[in-house]
Scaffold this motif. Structure first.
Motif, PDB file in Angstrom:
ATOM      1  N   TYR A   1     -12.555 -58.092  19.409  1.00 53.02           N
ATOM      2  CA  TYR A   1     -13.492 -57.136  20.005  1.00 53.02           C
ATOM      3  C   TYR A   1     -14.525 -56.639  18.984  1.00 53.02           C
ATOM      4  O   TYR A   1     -15.735 -56.698  19.224  1.00 53.02           O
ATOM      5  CB  TYR A   1     -12.717 -55.957  20.579  1.00 53.02           C
ATOM      6  N   LYS A   2     -14.050 -56.158  17.847  1.00 53.86           N
ATOM      7  CA  LYS A   2     -14.951 -55.571  16.848  1.00 53.86           C
ATOM      8  C   LYS A   2     -15.948 -56.605  16.326  1.00 53.86           C
ATOM      9  O   LYS A   2     -17.147 -56.317  16.216  1.00 53.86           O
ATOM     10  CB  LYS A   2     -14.145 -54.983  15.690  1.00 53.86           C
ATOM     11  N   LEU A   3     -15.460 -57.797  15.996  1.00 60.07           N
ATOM     12  CA  LEU A   3     -16.329 -58.850  15.471  1.00 60.07           C
ATOM     13  C   LEU A   3     -17.381 -59.249  16.487  1.00 60.07           C
ATOM     14  O   LEU A   3     -18.570 -59.354  16.158  1.00 60.07           O
ATOM     15  CB  LEU A   3     -15.496 -60.072  15.072  1.00 60.07           C
ATOM     16  N   ARG A   4     -16.966 -59.470  17.723  1.00 60.72           N
ATOM     17  CA  ARG A   4     -17.925 -59.863  18.764  1.00 60.72           C
ATOM     18  C   ARG A   4     -18.972 -58.784  18.985  1.00 60.72           C
ATOM     19  O   ARG A   4     -20.168 -59.081  19.111  1.00 60.72           O
ATOM     20  CB  ARG A   4     -17.184 -60.142  20.080  1.00 60.72           C
ATOM     21  N   LEU A   5     -18.545 -57.542  18.998  1.00 60.03           N
ATOM     22  CA  LEU A   5     -19.485 -56.450  19.228  1.00 60.03           C
ATOM     23  C   LEU A   5     -20.486 -56.331  18.077  1.00 60.03           C
ATOM     24  O   LEU A   5     -21.684 -56.116  18.301  1.00 60.03           O
ATOM     25  CB  LEU A   5     -18.736 -55.132  19.401  1.00 60.03           C
ATOM     26  N   GLU A   6     -20.007 -56.524  16.859  1.00 56.53           N
ATOM     27  CA  GLU A   6     -20.916 -56.503  15.701  1.00 56.53           C
ATOM     28  C   GLU A   6     -21.945 -57.624  15.811  1.00 56.53           C
ATOM     29  O   GLU A   6     -23.121 -57.441  15.475  1.00 56.53           O
ATOM     30  CB  GLU A   6     -20.119 -56.628  14.407  1.00 56.53           C
TER      31      GLU A   6
ATOM     32  N   ASN B   1     -24.921 -64.322  26.416  1.00 52.25           N
ATOM     33  CA  ASN B   1     -23.482 -64.190  26.644  1.00 52.25           C
ATOM     34  C   ASN B   1     -22.951 -62.935  25.954  1.00 52.25           C
ATOM     35  O   ASN B   1     -23.027 -62.807  24.744  1.00 52.25           O
ATOM     36  CB  ASN B   1     -22.759 -65.428  26.109  1.00 52.25           C
ATOM     37  N   ARG B   2     -22.407 -62.028  26.752  1.00 51.18           N
ATOM     38  CA  ARG B   2     -21.786 -60.812  26.211  1.00 51.18           C
ATOM     39  C   ARG B   2     -20.339 -60.727  26.701  1.00 51.18           C
ATOM     40  O   ARG B   2     -19.846 -59.676  27.084  1.00 51.18           O
ATOM     41  CB  ARG B   2     -22.587 -59.569  26.629  1.00 51.18           C
ATOM     42  N   GLY B   3     -19.675 -61.867  26.667  1.00 55.07           N
ATOM     43  CA  GLY B   3     -18.261 -61.909  27.025  1.00 55.07           C
ATOM     44  C   GLY B   3     -17.375 -61.765  25.800  1.00 55.07           C
ATOM     45  O   GLY B   3     -17.690 -62.272  24.728  1.00 55.07           O
ATOM     46  N   ILE B   4     -16.268 -61.045  25.962  1.00 53.70           N
ATOM     47  CA  ILE B   4     -15.265 -60.923  24.901  1.00 53.70           C
ATOM     48  C   ILE B   4     -13.910 -61.279  25.497  1.00 53.70           C
ATOM     49  O   ILE B   4     -13.440 -60.609  26.422  1.00 53.70           O
ATOM     50  CB  ILE B   4     -15.214 -59.511  24.299  1.00 53.70           C
ATOM     51  N   SER B   5     -13.293 -62.319  24.982  1.00 54.67           N
ATOM     52  CA  SER B   5     -12.007 -62.773  25.484  1.00 54.67           C
ATOM     53  C   SER B   5     -10.974 -61.653  25.407  1.00 54.67           C
ATOM     54  O   SER B   5     -10.799 -61.033  24.358  1.00 54.67           O
ATOM     55  CB  SER B   5     -11.532 -63.981  24.672  1.00 54.67           C
ATOM     56  N   GLY B   6     -10.298 -61.400  26.519  1.00 53.56           N
ATOM     57  CA  GLY B   6      -9.271 -60.374  26.563  1.00 53.56           C
ATOM     58  C   GLY B   6      -9.767 -58.987  26.908  1.00 53.56           C
ATOM     59  O   GLY B   6      -8.980 -58.045  27.003  1.00 53.56           O
ATOM     60  N   ASP B   7     -11.081 -58.839  27.108  1.00 55.91           N
ATOM     61  CA  ASP B   7     -11.628 -57.501  27.340  1.00 55.91           C
ATOM     62  C   ASP B   7     -11.245 -56.967  28.718  1.00 55.91           C
ATOM     63  O   ASP B   7     -10.928 -57.720  29.641  1.00 55.91           O
ATOM     64  CB  ASP B   7     -13.146 -57.516  27.181  1.00 55.91           C
ATOM     65  N   ILE B   8     -11.286 -55.637  28.829  1.00 48.92           N
ATOM     66  CA  ILE B   8     -10.981 -54.934  30.069  1.00 48.92           C
ATOM     67  C   ILE B   8     -12.142 -54.007  30.415  1.00 48.92           C
ATOM     68  O   ILE B   8     -13.106 -53.893  29.660  1.00 48.92           O
ATOM     69  CB  ILE B   8      -9.670 -54.140  29.943  1.00 48.92           C
ATOM     70  N   THR B   9     -12.036 -53.313  31.541  1.00 49.24           N
ATOM     71  CA  THR B   9     -13.135 -52.448  31.972  1.00 49.24           C
ATOM     72  C   THR B   9     -13.400 -51.326  30.981  1.00 49.24           C
ATOM     73  O   THR B   9     -14.552 -50.948  30.761  1.00 49.24           O
ATOM     74  CB  THR B   9     -12.841 -51.838  33.357  1.00 49.24           C
ATOM     75  N   TYR B  10     -12.346 -50.810  30.354  1.00 52.57           N
ATOM     76  CA  TYR B  10     -12.543 -49.748  29.371  1.00 52.57           C
ATOM     77  C   TYR B  10     -13.296 -50.266  28.156  1.00 52.57           C
ATOM     78  O   TYR B  10     -14.116 -49.565  27.564  1.00 52.57           O
ATOM     79  CB  TYR B  10     -11.197 -49.162  28.942  1.00 52.57           C
ATOM     80  N   GLY B  11     -13.020 -51.506  27.768  1.00 49.12           N
ATOM     81  CA  GLY B  11     -13.736 -52.104  26.643  1.00 49.12           C
ATOM     82  C   GLY B  11     -15.197 -52.296  26.954  1.00 49.12           C
ATOM     83  O   GLY B  11     -16.064 -52.089  26.092  1.00 49.12           O
ATOM     84  N   VAL B  12     -15.504 -52.703  28.200  1.00 51.16           N
ATOM     85  CA  VAL B  12     -16.897 -52.862  28.612  1.00 51.16           C
ATOM     86  C   VAL B  12     -17.616 -51.522  28.579  1.00 51.16           C
ATOM     87  O   VAL B  12     -18.746 -51.418  28.091  1.00 51.16           O
ATOM     88  CB  VAL B  12     -16.964 -53.493  30.020  1.00 51.16           C
ATOM     89  N   LEU B  13     -16.964 -50.476  29.068  1.00 50.98           N
ATOM     90  CA  LEU B  13     -17.577 -49.148  29.035  1.00 50.98           C
ATOM     91  C   LEU B  13     -17.867 -48.700  27.602  1.00 50.98           C
ATOM     92  O   LEU B  13     -18.913 -48.110  27.321  1.00 50.98           O
ATOM     93  CB  LEU B  13     -16.657 -48.131  29.718  1.00 50.98           C
ATOM     94  N   GLU B  14     -16.957 -49.020  26.702  1.00 50.45           N
ATOM     95  CA  GLU B  14     -17.123 -48.614  25.306  1.00 50.45           C
ATOM     96  C   GLU B  14     -18.328 -49.292  24.653  1.00 50.45           C
ATOM     97  O   GLU B  14     -18.995 -48.707  23.801  1.00 50.45           O
ATOM     98  CB  GLU B  14     -15.844 -48.935  24.530  1.00 50.45           C
ATOM     99  N   ARG B  15     -18.633 -50.511  25.079  1.00 50.86           N
ATOM    100  CA  ARG B  15     -19.720 -51.259  24.448  1.00 50.86           C
ATOM    101  C   ARG B  15     -20.954 -51.411  25.337  1.00 50.86           C
ATOM    102  O   ARG B  15     -21.877 -52.151  25.000  1.00 50.86           O
ATOM    103  CB  ARG B  15     -19.223 -52.638  24.014  1.00 50.86           C
TER     104      ARG B  15
END
Length: 226
Positions: free
Chosen positions: A37-42, A78-92
């Motif tokens: 998550y952190k790496l993809r978001l960066e 592409n803004r997909g993150i493997s394993g992400d959930i709705t809370y993760g999407v809201l955070e980013r």
């Protein structure tokens, strides 16, 4: 006096229950994040933004294809993150809206179901995602996909299988939200079903993710929205 004491005990029990529920929700919100998550978001934050961007936002099903290549459109990101959930999407989500993209296509929720996040919370998070995009990027057109079916004849993702009732409930509620919020709903689910109402083996290698043929079907559905 006994009745008063019973009433007090009952109130304390209810307060304790509510605190526990809130604590569980907070844990879900803060703790369930994929390792990448952190790496993809960066990486996403380091990329340039454009008001012409067409963002595909979601989990591994979104991450699993080069959207610009698949749709032959260089504006697709592409803004997909493997394993992400709705809370993760809201955070980013602010990383997506800061560029004021032309369109955002969202597919998220199957990992929430896998983590046993209550369906009502998933649905509520859909509404939160939509409203945040509207607030932060009012001109962005919002497209929300229904969840894809799964197929329990495979073995690789057992925690995702046999969740058909949850998928059906979430999809039904999403359709209501799309109508209420006046966004575009893309009903992927029926396009990928086999005769047994499972994810068709022609379109998957593991009963959860799409293969090349599956992405071709998705691309064909998307053409009218691009």
């Amino acid at each position: 006096m006994k009745k008063k004491l019973l009433g007090i005990v009952s109130c304390i029990a209810m307060i304790s229950l509510n605190v526990n529920v809130l604590a569980q929700q907070a844990t879900i919100d803060s703790a369930v994040r994929p390792g990448a998550y952190k790496l993809r978001l960066e990486q996403f934050k380091s990329y340039p933004n454009s008001s012409k961007d067409i963002i595909f936002l979601g989990n591994s099903i979104t991450q699993g294809v080069d959207w610009a290549e698949l749709l032959q459109n260089p504006n697709c990101k592409n803004r997909g993150i493997s394993g992400d959930i709705t809370y993760g999407v809201l955070e980013r989500l602010s990383e997506v809206t800061e560029g004021k993209p032309a369109k955002v296509f969202v597919l998220i929720g199957i990992n929430d179901i896998e983590h046993n996040i209550p369906d009502t919370l998933i649905v509520n998070n859909y509404r939160r995602i939509i409203r945040q995009i509207k607030a932060e990027s009012p001109r962005t057109k919002i497209y929300f996909h229904t969840l894809l079916p799964v197929n329990n004849e495979f073995t690789q993702f057992k925690k995702h299988y046999n969740k058909d009732e949850h998928i059906a409930f979430v999809n039904t509620e999403l359709k209501k939200i799309a109508e209420e919020e006046k966004i575009t709903l893309i009903d992927l689910h029926p396009h990928f079903l086999d005769a047994s109402n499972k994810l068709d083996k022609r379109y998957t290698q593991d009963g959860l993710h799409l293969n090349a043929e599956g992405y071709k079907v998705w691309a064909g559905i998307l053409k009218q929205y691009l």
